[in-house]
Design a protein around this motif. Structure first.
Motif, short mmCIF file in Angstrom:
data_model
loop_
_atom_site.label_atom_id
_atom_site.label_comp_id
_atom_site.label_asym_id
_atom_site.label_seq_id
_atom_site.Cartn_x
_atom_site.Cartn_y
_atom_site.Cartn_z
N LYS B 34 0.68 -1.22 0.00
CA LYS B 34 0.10 0.07 0.03
C LYS B 34 0.92 1.41 0.17
N GLY B 35 0.60 2.17 -0.78
CA GLY B 35 1.10 3.46 -0.76
C GLY B 35 2.42 3.54 -1.62
N MET B 36 2.70 2.43 -2.33
CA MET B 36 3.97 2.36 -2.80
C MET B 36 3.56 2.78 -4.60
N SER B 56 6.84 5.23 1.18
CA SER B 56 7.39 6.10 2.19
C SER B 56 8.38 5.68 3.06
N ASP B 57 8.46 4.38 3.61
CA ASP B 57 9.57 3.90 4.06
C ASP B 57 10.80 3.32 3.42
N PHE B 58 10.42 2.54 2.62
CA PHE B 58 11.45 1.91 1.90
C PHE B 58 11.10 1.64 0.26
N LYS B 119 19.02 3.05 2.62
CA LYS B 119 18.51 2.91 1.37
C LYS B 119 18.16 1.67 0.75
N TYR B 120 18.85 0.50 1.21
CA TYR B 120 18.54 -0.62 0.74
C TYR B 120 17.86 -1.51 1.89
N ASN B 121 17.40 -0.82 2.88
CA ASN B 121 16.59 -1.49 3.89
C ASN B 121 16.80 -3.21 4.09
N LYS B 248 29.68 -2.62 -2.84
CA LYS B 248 29.03 -2.26 -4.30
C LYS B 248 27.93 -1.16 -4.29
N ASP B 249 27.43 -0.58 -3.32
CA ASP B 249 26.41 0.26 -3.39
C ASP B 249 25.14 -0.33 -4.19
N ASN B 250 25.08 -1.66 -4.02
CA ASN B 250 23.96 -2.18 -4.98
C ASN B 250 22.71 -2.90 -3.92
N PRO B 251 21.48 -2.92 -4.25
CA PRO B 251 20.67 -3.56 -3.53
C PRO B 251 20.88 -5.10 -3.48
#
Ligand code: SF4
Ligand code: SF4
Lengths: 294, 387
Positions: B34-36, B56-58, B119-121, B248-251
């Motif tokens: 919801k909300g995405m 909103s959160d992730f 950022k990647y939660n 790597k700054d990758n998810p």
């Protein structure tokens, strides 16, 4: 669907009884020695008689379970034979019998009481009740001396250098058995430990005021054995973590109080009384002892 | 007295250290919470690791490259229906080129580390930078799972490097790396590698269930003072994920899951993409030896039966077992007290069964049902952990 069970431990009445029966071995071996070689009475009958009680007890336990267990197709033989603790009761009672008890009295009384206990659903210590009845029958029907033990030194108590039932075998056997039961994580061993410690403390105090020896008071009449095996009967004793401790302490106190009146029956009467109140003991000890005994 | 509950494992739970992967399902399903909002205009092609859904959160990133096809509402998480975006896999694993890569992760600023994690939660509970204690768990939650074992055996150098970096960056005063003594390979692996990291204290604990649960482990491990000071708790999988995002700054696009049970030929640990359907994993990776199975998610002792194979892999999926039910009948309670004795939070399951006990503290570990010699199924009375 989320109530489905996929995997269970292997613990069952069979495994619990097996550990308890195996832990009896040190007592039985020392008991045979004391009842035969030690008293220079090496004839076959004397050698076999103590063991015979245990064997007859086992057979009666098997019989009762075979007759009174509802059988399913999937049940294994061990599930049927050990559908209740009666085999264990029979063997322990057999080990407790003095050679002066008639085998016929023992067998018939045991069979009747085991059948009644199977039919009536009441929380009572079957072993304690059976012993008391067998003792009373024997006492009033024979002229034998029920207790024939001679101890000459403190060491005799330690290694069990006294005659009597298979289980008058002293402190070392007790420690070995306690260790075996405890590493198999039975919380019920707390009953035995608390009963023994309470009883020992009370007798120690009493020995200051009387001429009785402390050792004698603690180790006579297989008390430790009775606390270890009879008091910790699964069905009739308390089961909560606090309850087992209070249950043990009460047994220790009542045994001590009755000891002077009837030394042989004292622990059995104590266990019988506490077993009748085991549920109440669980309830009250959990209600009133908040954290202390955990 | 020993109130540890040791679970005897079945023979088919021996798992080799080979890396099994299943990165190529035909479709991947991304839950549309919801909300995405979809971060796409007209072009429905997506690259791997591309930002796909903004919340909103992730945010959610695409674990594969492919084409967005449709929204499917016959997808499940935890047996509950959800809406999901379907991405058709192009099997190219095309990634947006990125320059960032750190050689030494312990050079990073605390704020950068927290920023990347956020950022990647990647953690359920964000890292607390002011806590003084760090607890690392290499203990499996369910005794039949092998995820942490597998990670330690394959990536111990990376894990230790990450722990050391976190200690240097956040100045944790005490760090415990907990494993159990039943897993000799893990014990050997860590004891021979941990020597160069004097800040990390290896704790080899007696194997017992449910020590893999955070609440049980920390209550056994930490003193009251350490608990009061707050602590951080990370699993080996968390550490591996932290290592990957910091480098790597990758998810994170994949998840390790144990696949096992008595109805398949061999158990294994498989790396799968987030959003893979359980039915796809079963179809493509498992040889079924007995058709009378149920599919259980997250453990044979406390896991949940999947009513739908359209459930998908999420961050919380640890394992899938194809197992038969234990159909033996309950017997009369023998008053042995084991259910209470083995309960890690000290409840009285026997009383709860009779409707008299308090079950609010129950952590749904299933230890009481597992141990009961009378085969009493306490799960019926304790309710569902998601309730
Ligand atoms: S009562 Fe709850 S917490 Fe206790 S053993 Fe059972 S499932 Fe685990
Ligand atoms: S573990 Fe089972 S048999 Fe033992 S007290 Fe609990 S409910 Fe009764």
């Amino acid at each position: 669907m989320n109530n489905t069970v996929f995997i269970r431990s292997k613990i069952s009445i069979f495994t619990i009884s097996l550990v308890r029966l195996l832990s009896l071995l040190p007592f039985i071996l020392v008991g045979i020695y004391l009842n035969t070689f030690k008293i220079n009475n090496i004839n076959l009958f004397a050698f076999l008689k103590p063991l015979t009680y245990a064997f007859v007890g086992l057979i009666i336990g098997v019989l009762v379970n075979l007759i009174f267990t509802k059988k399913n197709k999937k049940d294994k033989l061990s599930d049927i034979l050990f559908s209740s603790f009666h085999i264990e009761y029979g063997v322990i009672l057999g080990c407790l019998m003095s050679p002066s008890v008639s085998l016929i009295t023992f067998s018939i009384t045991l069979l009747i009481l085991f059948i009644i206990s199977k039919l009536i659903d009441i929380k009572i210590n079957v072993m304690a009740l059976s012993f008391i009845i067998i003792y009373l029958i024997t006492k009033y029907t024979t002229s034998f001396n029920l207790v024939e033990r001679i101890a000459t030194s403190d060491k005799d108590y330690l290694i069990g250098n006294i005659t009597g039932s298979l289980l008058s075998t002293g402190f070392i056997s007790y420690l070995i058995a306690l260790f075996i039961l405890r590493v198999n994580s039975s919380s019920k061993t707390d009953i035995s430990i608390y009963a023994s410690i309470t009883f020992a403390i009370l007798t120690l105090i009493a020995s200051f005021f009387t001429n009785e020896s402390f050792y004698e008071l603690v180790f006579i009449n297989s008390y430790l054995f009775i606390f270890l095996y009879v008091a910790s009967d699964s069905i009739s004793s308390s089961y909560t973590l606090k309850g087992v401790k209070v249950y043990g302490i009460l047994i220790g106190i009542i045994t001590f109080s009755l000891m002077l009146i009837t030394p042989i029956l004292a622990p059995f009467i104590a266990i019988l009384i506490t077993s009748l109140f085991s549920t109440v003991i669980d309830k009250l000890s959990n209600k009133f002892l908040k954290k202390k005994l955990t | 007295m020993n109130n540890n509950l040791e679970v005897v494992q079945a023979n088919n739970i021996k798992i080799d250290n080979k890396i099994n992967t299943f990165y190529n399902p035909d479709n991947i399903y991304i839950p549309l919470y919801k909300g995405m909002k979809l971060n796409k205009d007209k072009d429905l092609n997506v690259l791997k690791n591309e930002l796909l859904l903004k919340g909103s959160d992730f945010n959610i990133y695409s674990p594969i490259s492919g084409v967005i096809k449709k929204i499917d509402d016959d997808i499940y998480i935890n047996n509950k229906p959800i809406k999901a975006i379907v991405i058709e896999n192009d099997f190219k694993e095309e990634v947006k080129k990125k320059k960032y890569a750190t050689k030494y992760i312990d050079d990073l600023e605390p704020s950068k580390v927290l920023e990347l994690m956020n950022k990647y939660n990647i953690l359920d509970i964000p890292l607390n930078p002011i806590a003084k204690t760090l607890v690392i768990s290499g203990i499996e939650v369910d005794p039949f799972e092998r995820n942490n074992t597998f990670i330690i055996n394959n990536y111990s150098a990376k894990i230790l490097e990450t722990i050391d970096a976190l200690i240097n960056i956040f100045h944790f005063e005490k760090t415990y790396f907990c494993i159990t003594n039943n897993n000799s390979e893990v014990v050997y692996n860590l004891t021979s590698n941990i020597g160069t990291y004097p800040n990390i204290k290896l704790k080899v604990l007696d194997n017992s269930y449910p020590l893999g649960l955070e609440s049980v482990l920390v209550s056994k491990l930490l003193t009251k003072k350490e608990l009061k000071w707050k602590y951080n708790y990370l699993t080996c999988e968390d550490l591996l994920n932290i290592y990957r995002i910091l480098k790597k700054d990758n998810p994170i696009s994949e998840k390790l899951i144990t696949v096992g049970g008595n109805c398949i030929d061999e158990s294994k640990v498989i790396a799968v993409k987030y959003g893979t359907k359980i039915s796809d994993i079963i179809k493509n990776n498992i040889e079924i030896t007995n058709d009378k199975y149920l599919v259980v998610e997250n453990g044979l002792i406390a896991g949940k039966v999947l009513s739908e194979l359209n459930n998908i892999v999420t961050r919380n999926t640890r394992s899938i077992f194809l197992n038969t039910k234990d159909t033996r009948k309950e017997k009369k309670c023998i008053n042995c007290g084991l259910c209470m004795f083995k309960c890690p939070v000290g409840l009285n399951p026997k009383l709860i069964k009779d409707g008299k006990g308090d079950k609010s503290k129950c952590i749904h570990c299933g230890a009481c049902t597992y141990v009961c010699p009378s085969l009493i199924n306490f799960k019926k009375y304790l309710g569902d952990k998601d309730e």
